[in-house]
Design an enzyme around this catalytic site. Structure first.
Site, PDB file in Angstrom:
ATOM      1  N   GLY A  45       0.815  -1.212   0.000  1.00 59.78           N
ATOM      2  CA  GLY A  45       0.000   0.000   0.000  1.00 59.78           C
ATOM      3  C   GLY A  45       0.847   1.259   0.000  1.00 59.78           C
ATOM      4  N   LYS A  51      -1.213  -8.376   4.582  1.00 60.97           N
ATOM      5  CA  LYS A  51      -1.560  -8.622   3.176  1.00 60.97           C
ATOM      6  C   LYS A  51      -0.629  -9.643   2.524  1.00 60.97           C
ATOM      7  CE  LYS A  51       1.748  -5.944   1.047  1.00 60.97           C
ATOM      8  NZ  LYS A  51       2.754  -6.367   0.050  1.00 60.97           N
TER       9      LYS A  51
END
Length: 314
Positions: free
Chosen positions: A12, A215
């Site tokens: 991200g 993630k």
């Protein structure tokens, strides 16, 4: 090279190139640059599934909610993850669509809002340690603890922060949907931000949980479940390093699972940074016998076809 099924996990933070210039258009521009490199892999005939991080983006949603809490309802964390899956997925999807058009490819892309099963018995729920959101005053922290049930901690004199559970992912709820899309030739964006954390209750119904999932670990579960040929983690560095940022830094072209486990035991990889990436790659390689690869966005293609990146093998 034969066609491969490649799962790529994008950080991200890689979608924010300048922390002093954070806008939606700037994030799209970063997504476009990453999409251009992924498009080259698709042009070469590979099937691709893309997962992405969302740490900074969830923080922005929580900050907006904090500013607006006197006039609007707060947003639960599972909904925050869903929001970022849609927003970041849209940017990657649009960027890929445009790259495919420039290349003359008729290639469909779809973003799947993805739930990931976790367990209520995961110890992180009773001892949350993952900091999220911005720093707060003690007054604001106490308010949220009393009114919203937040777990809050004082962070080394810098202020108060919310901490949440970060349970280990167990399974991808939408796995069959993702698999069918792949079989139909669709490039899939899924498990964004580690997925929306959910549990099955006593009646077998899905319930959301206030937590965040790593993630890279979720992407590894996705790669294993899809029987991917290659699992790639795209991060801020082109190669994994030993003694990072020290005078004796050493870049690694490759390492075996055994070597990676030794380096982890020796403390070469920072928790919350490179360590979970190595753990996720090792988990995938040990489980499947297939290769893992760690590199940065601009070397995605050259790592697959050249000597860039760090390969992890059995």
């Amino acid at each position: 090279m034969d066609s491969k099924l490649i799962v790529i996990a994008i950080g991200g933070n890689s979608l924010i190139e300048d922390s002093k210039h954070v806008t939606v258009s700037a994030q799209y521009d970063a997504a476009r640059k990453t999409a251009a490199h992924i498009a080259k892999l698709v042009e070469a005939g590979h099937k691709v599934v893309i997962a992405h991080g969302n740490g900074p983006q969830v923080g922005y949603i929580l900050l907006r909610s904090e500013y607006a809490r006197k006039i609007l309802h707060t947003v639960p964390l599972d909904s925050c993850v869903a929001d970022t899956q849609g927003a970041i997925g849209y940017q990657l999807q649009r960027a890929l669509d445009n790259e495919f058009r420039k290349a003359g490819l008729d290639q469909p892309v779809a973003t799947i809002v993805t739930q990931v099963e976790v367990s209520d018995s995961d110890t992180s729920f009773s001892h949350p340690t993952k900091p999220i959101g911005s720093f707060m005053s003690e007054e604001d922290a106490r308010y949220h603890a009393e009114n919203d049930g937040w777990s809050v901690v004082e962070d080394s004199g810098r202020g108060w922060r919310r901490v949440v559970a970060s349970p280990k992912p167990k399974s991808i709820v939408e796995l069959e949907t993702i698999r069918r899309l792949l079989e139909a030739g669709v490039i899939v964006i899924a498990a964004g931000g580690g997925g929306i954390p959910v549990v099955y209750d006593g009646d077998g119904m899905l319930q959301g949980r206030e937590a965040v999932i790593d993630k890279d670990l979720a992407a590894a579960i996705l790669a294993k479940s899809l029987k991917a040929d290659l699992f790639v983690i795209s991060t801020a560095v082109s190669k994994v390093c030993l003694n990072y940022n020290k005078s004796n830094q050493k870049n690694l072209d490759s390492m075996t699972v055994k070597e990676a486990e030794q380096y982890m035991a020796e403390g070469h990889f920072a928790p919350g940074s490179m360590l979970p990436k190595i753990q996720a790659i090792v988990d995938f390689v040990k489980s499947t016998g297939c290769e893992g690869l760690i590199t940065d966005p601009e070397h995605l293609y050259s790592s697959l076809y050249g000597s860039d990146g760090t390969r992890v093998t059995i």
